[in-house]
Design a protein around this motif. Structure first.
Motif, PDB file in Angstrom:
ATOM      1  N   HIS A   1      34.817  42.326  14.186  1.00  0.00           N
ATOM      2  CA  HIS A   1      35.534  41.168  14.702  1.00  0.00           C
ATOM      3  C   HIS A   1      34.621  39.935  14.691  1.00  0.00           C
ATOM      4  O   HIS A   1      35.004  38.856  14.239  1.00  0.00           O
ATOM      5  N   SER A   2      33.395  40.112  15.147  1.00  0.00           N
ATOM      6  CA  SER A   2      32.449  38.998  15.197  1.00  0.00           C
ATOM      7  C   SER A   2      32.148  38.461  13.805  1.00  0.00           C
ATOM      8  O   SER A   2      32.087  37.248  13.596  1.00  0.00           O
TER       9      SER A   2
ATOM     10  N   ARG B   1      33.554  42.184  21.968  1.00  0.00           N
ATOM     11  CA  ARG B   1      33.964  42.039  20.570  1.00  0.00           C
ATOM     12  C   ARG B   1      33.219  43.038  19.705  1.00  0.00           C
ATOM     13  O   ARG B   1      31.983  43.104  19.773  1.00  0.00           O
TER      14      ARG B   1
ATOM     15  N   GLN C   1      32.130  33.323  24.938  1.00  0.00           N
ATOM     16  CA  GLN C   1      33.049  34.435  25.138  1.00  0.00           C
ATOM     17  C   GLN C   1      33.064  34.828  26.601  1.00  0.00           C
ATOM     18  O   GLN C   1      32.179  34.466  27.366  1.00  0.00           O
TER      19      GLN C   1
END
Lengths: 457, 551
Positions: free
Chosen positions: A420-421, A416, A410
């Motif tokens: 989301h992860s 994040r 990333q």
């Protein structure tokens, strides 16, 4: 009563042996006057003889040096005006400003926190970095070191964590203790803290690589004394970054050698475990107090060897470790965190239904199992080629490729959130056949998979 | 006896003028009265290891000899307490400060609390050392008040009612008896007879109970580098084992771990009562004085022996004995003694042996049976078992549990290595010989796979790998944070039985012409893998249907 002596008998490495003294106490702070002014500490005292460890460069010291015993131990004046300031490794401002006003003066060695007073760390800290948040979660009050190697991007990672962890917490503070790092590295850290507006909530203690080695022994204590004040008196959630602990340990070895102590492994002193513990154990939370101290010590493993005494003893004290991998770094993956050798011992306490997501642990276990299997398969492929693999094994390799490029990899400015992860991980699971998902039951309804979400951050 | 400080070097202080100095006498050092112990005597100089930080001490300050060795206070109130390595009550300290300050001194046992005493002997009875005089109810446990050492004779007038630990409850042979007694921690408490260990400890961990049994009264060591899960295994034993009393010694380990232990032991229940009620915690974390770390495991063993003498089954768990050995090394080095291997004192081997010898099943002086089980963690530097602490411990313990980095990095927990661990106390009934040989065969095949790839295997060999996976993941792996954390003997037997049924079924299917793919996609395979995590009802029904389908 303060007395001055001019009775130096011997100078050996960073040690001064002073004769004919009386009334000197163990651990006392000493001022040394010669061509330059220095401070030191009494590390052994008998009748008529004191051994002083000089905190600074002994260049130019002579037997004519005047030694003044101050009658008090090394203390640091702490106050909230320290925020936003830069000090040297001994606590003297080097940003051109005046000495900040202090509210109290504290013995830098600190006292051991009563285990009964400790509050169990259980609040998830969102770092915004997928590999960490999902597979090696940081918890407030934890000590989680970064095991790195020369040339790896540990400072970049530390800077990103500091910036992103700050975003979700208005009571966030950073204390940075640098031990023997280069000007380049420290400038990078300062600039990136400044760029994100975190500098005004930071206190920096910098012992640079050209500064006296011995000062390094004091720097982490200065940093942690400040952190304790900010956390327990000012109620801040303090992130302490200490870098580089290997330099600290080398300084410890240097002093030990000049005292003629019996070395244990690789010349490091036998009490290095205890000494490191007196630093790392200053992380934590206290029942009934708002603040917390989370430690992120950074160490470079000589020759990337995790069994070297510094990472080895550190791993025995800290609550896990984040290991940076040279192999991943060469593949151009940032951050190059190797999840298979990284571990957060406090993770089970910090994640789950009300904190991140109900099935967070199973998702993490499943990622881990698949990636571990892929690494095994890659070894086989390296010898006999991909043709011998079955369909599902090939899928696992495909998973691993995506895992590295989409999940682990990333950007430096990519923050994040945990949800989301976790969803990213679920997407990756769809690559492999369901029979390979042994740690995690892909449930029929999508909502259930994605679980109830609360984002503490 | 007064002496004066001559020299200070870290925790070691040299004192002159203690005329009646005896080895291991406790002395009070300096104006603060810091507690220390005499560890060497040379002419008029006593070498004292101080249990607290010596910062600020000056040569010339006074030192007082208490004339007594370091003694533990034994009596009602030990359970659910948390002490440091010199038996100072840590809970009581918190009213003064969240940090441990120097010179703090509070009695180990609460002097104000009253306990209901019920006598079991009458005036005029003849009693001797170890005889039970009466009982006190201590948090659900029957605390038996015993005659202290050196006292015997006729019981005087004996009282009923509620007493403080220092109140006189009766006399024996003219000596005053209280609810509390004292014992020097470095001296094992005497026993009437040592019996062979027979009963097995039920830890609830399948890999221990089935493969590497620990006996009540036995001794076991767990060794492994950092991150392999030693502490998780030890804590799990402390929580779920069928001990009557557990003494948990956090020797030179993490403060957060002790806080976690304290927290979970207060919340977890054993029957109706919190788990903490059967536990004494001794916490000398890594940042607390190294000398008190040295004494902490002796303190643990002494409290353990005291409950053993009442006829209870006691477990003393020390995490980690390596930190204790390092404390010995540090003190040894400051004394300037000639070191043995890797800087450890030359008598390390006999110190370790003497400690583990305190384990055993005994007949008490009142003719009951009690046992003391000693479990210790070892933290070898770099995970290398050839180091002195591991090697010297191996010589004396009955069960050796080797935790393996390779397993833990595969997230196989508990990471107990079945090839290098051993137990002299035998193997449990629920891990059959075929399973062992299958695991060995699996390891051989895995090596071949590394060379030729998995697809080159014959179906029979693939099946071995498949069943091996069932044994490893379905049986040996156990999550310490799930409902599966404690496994009963019955459940353990049934899981193994289920694996066996599936094994027989799949090998005979293969012989009858079924393909490997057909067998491996059989839904019972997944079911058995997940069997351990099922609720008791689901478990039973799954097990039944499995038996019906496959038999």
């Amino acid at each position: 009563m303060i007395k001055e002596y001019q009775t130096v008998k011997e100078i050996k490495g960073p040690l001064l042996f002073v004769e004919g003294v009386s009334g000197v106490s163990y651990g006392e702070l000493v001022r040394i006057r010669d061509e330059t002014d220095l401070v030191g500490q009494v590390i052994e005292v008998g009748e008529g003889l004191a051994v002083v460890q000089v905190l600074g460069n002994t260049l130019g010291l002579s037997r004519r040096s005047r030694i003044r015993f101050s009658g008090e131990v090394l203390r640091l004046g702490v106050g909230s005006e320290m925020l936003g300031r830069v000090f040297n490794g001994m606590g003297v401002p080097i940003d051109g400003g005046l000495m900040p006003r202090f509210e109290e003066k504290i013995d830098v060695r600190g006292n051991a926190l009563n285990p009964v007073s400790r509050d169990v760390p259980s609040n998830f800290v969102q770092t915004g970095i997928s590999t960490l948040d999902v597979m090696c979660s940081l918890v407030r009050g934890q000590k989680l070191p970064i095991f790195s190697g020369s040339g790896l991007l540990h400072h970049k990672l530390a800077a990103q964590i500091a910036r992103q962890a700050k975003v979700s917490d208005e009571n966030f503070g950073i204390v940075f203790g640098a031990m023997g790092i280069t000007n380049e590295e420290s400038r990078f850290l300062i600039n990136s803290l400044e760029g994100s507006g975190a500098l005004e909530r930071s206190v920096l203690f910098l012992n640079m690589s050209e500064d006296p080695t011995i000062e390094r022994l004091i720097t982490p204590k200065m940093a942690l004394t400040t952190a304790e004040y900010l956390a327990y008196e000012q109620g801040m959630n303090v992130l302490v970054i200490l870098s580089d602990m290997t330099n600290y340990c080398d300084a410890l070895r240097e002093v030990s050698a000049s005292r003629g102590e019996l070395p244990s492994k690789m010349g490091y002193p036998g009490y290095m475990y205890t000494d490191l513990a007196s630093i790392y154990e200053r992380a934590g939370r206290i029942k009934g107090k708002a603040g917390s101290i989370t430690q992120l010590p950074i160490l470079t493993m000589p020759d990337d060897d995790v069994t070297h005494p510094v990472p080895d003893l550190t791993g025995y004290i800290t609550e896990g470790q984040v290991v940076l991998s040279r192999e991943l770094h060469k593949k151009n993956i940032y951050p190059s965190i190797q999840p298979l050798s990284s571990l957060s011992r406090l993770m089970p306490r910090g994640i789950g239904e009300d904190k991140t997501r109900l099935n967070h642990q199973s998702i993490s276990d499943q990622l881990y199992a698949l990636y571990a299997r892929a690494v095994e398969l890659r070894n086989i492929v390296a010898i006999v080629g991909e043709s011998v693999l079955g369909e599902s094994d090939k899928k696992i390799l495909e998973f691993a490729g995506n895992f590295e490029s989409k999940f682990m990899n990333q950007g430096f400015y990519e923050n994040r959130d945990i949800s989301h992860s976790l969803n990213l991980a679920l997407e990756l699971f769809s690559i492999v056949p369901e029979s390979e998902l042994t740690k995690f039951e892909m449930s029929a309804s999508k909502e259930e998979n994605h679980g109830k979400e609360t984002n503490e951050g | 006896m007064k002496g004066v400080i001559k020299k200070i070097s870290g925790p070691l202080v040299l004192v002159e003028g203690l005329e009646n100095a005896k080895m291991y006498n406790v002395v009070l050092v300096g104006k603060l009265g810091l507690m220390g112990e005499i560890v060497r005597i040379k002419e008029n100089t006593s070498y004292v290891q101080v249990y607290e930080s010596t910062l600020g001490l000056r040569p010339g300050e006074p030192v007082k000899d208490t004339g007594m060795p370091f003694i533990a206070e034994l009596g009602p109130g030990l359970l659910s307490s948390i002490y440091d390595g010199v038996q100072r009550p840590l809970k009581e300290f918190t009213s003064e400060s969240d940090f441990i300050l120097r010179g703090m001194s509070i009695p180990s046992l609460d002097r104000k609390k009253k306990w209901n005493f019920k006598p079991l002997v009458s005036e005029g009875d003849h009693v001797a050392f170890g005889s039970v005089l009466g009982i006190v109810k201590e948090l659900g446990l029957e605390h038996r008040i015993m005659v202290p050492r050196g006292i015997s004779g006729k019981v005087g007038k004996i009282k009923v009612g509620s007493f403080k630990v220092t109140d006189k409850i009766t006399t024996v042979g003219g000596s005053k008896i209280t609810l509390m007694q004292k014992w020097p921690i470095r001296l094992p408490r005497p026993i009437s007879e040592k019996l062979p260990p027979k009963k097995k400890l039920r830890t609830g961990l399948r890999s221990l109970d089935s493969l590497f049994t620990i006996s009540k009264g036995g001794s076991a060591a767990l060794s492994g580098g950092f991150g392999v899960g030693k502490t998780v295994v030890l804590q799990s034993i402390a929580k779920f084992s069928d001990f009557d009393v557990v003494i948990y010694v956090g020797c030179g380990e993490r403060g957060n771990e002790m806080a976690d232990l304290l927290d979970s032991f207060s919340k977890l229940k054993k029957g109706e009562l919190p788990l903490l009620n059967r536990t004494t915690l001794i916490a000398n974390t890594s940042n607390m004085p190294v000398t008190a770390r040295e004494s902490s495991i002796y303190l643990g063993a002494t409290i353990g022996e005291y409950y053993r003498d009442m006829g209870y089954h006691v477990g003393v768990i020390s995490d980690s004995t390596s930190r204790w050995a390092e404390a010995l090394r540090e003190i040894n080095s400051r004394l300037g003694e000639m070191p043995g291997e890797q800087g450890y004192p030359a008598n390390l081997s006999s110190r370790i042996a003497a400690f583990y010898e305190r384990a055993g099943v005994i007949r008490t002086f009142s003719n009951a049976t009690g046992s003391l089980t000693l479990l210790g963690a070892i933290s070898p530097p770099g995970g290398d078992f050839s180091e002195p602490v591991t090697q010297n411990t191996l010589k004396v313990v009955r069960t050796f549990i080797s935790l393996n980095k390779k397993l833990s990095s595969r997230r196989h927990f508990p990471a107990i290595d079945w090839t290098s661990s051993y137990s002299l106390d035998g193997i449990g009934v629920d891990f059959p010989g075929w399973a062992f040989s299958l695991l060995n065969r699996e390891a051989e095949i895995e090596e071949v796979v590394q060379l030729i790839g998995p697809d080159a295997l014959q179906d029979k060999e693939k099946l071995v790998l498949l069943i091996g996976k069932l044994i490893r993941e379905g049986f040996l792996q156990q999550n310490a944070f799930s409902k599966d954390a404690f496994c009963t003997e019955e459940k353990s037997e049934k899981i193994m039985k289920a694996i066996e049924i599936f094994k027989d079924f799949s090998f005979s299917s293969l012989a009858n012409g079924a393909s490997f793919e057909e067998i491996s996609s059989n839904h019972f395979f997944m079911e058995i893998l997940r069997l351990k995590n099922r609720s008791p009802e689901e478990f039973e029904s799954q097990y039944k249907s499995l038996e019906e389908m496959l038999l």
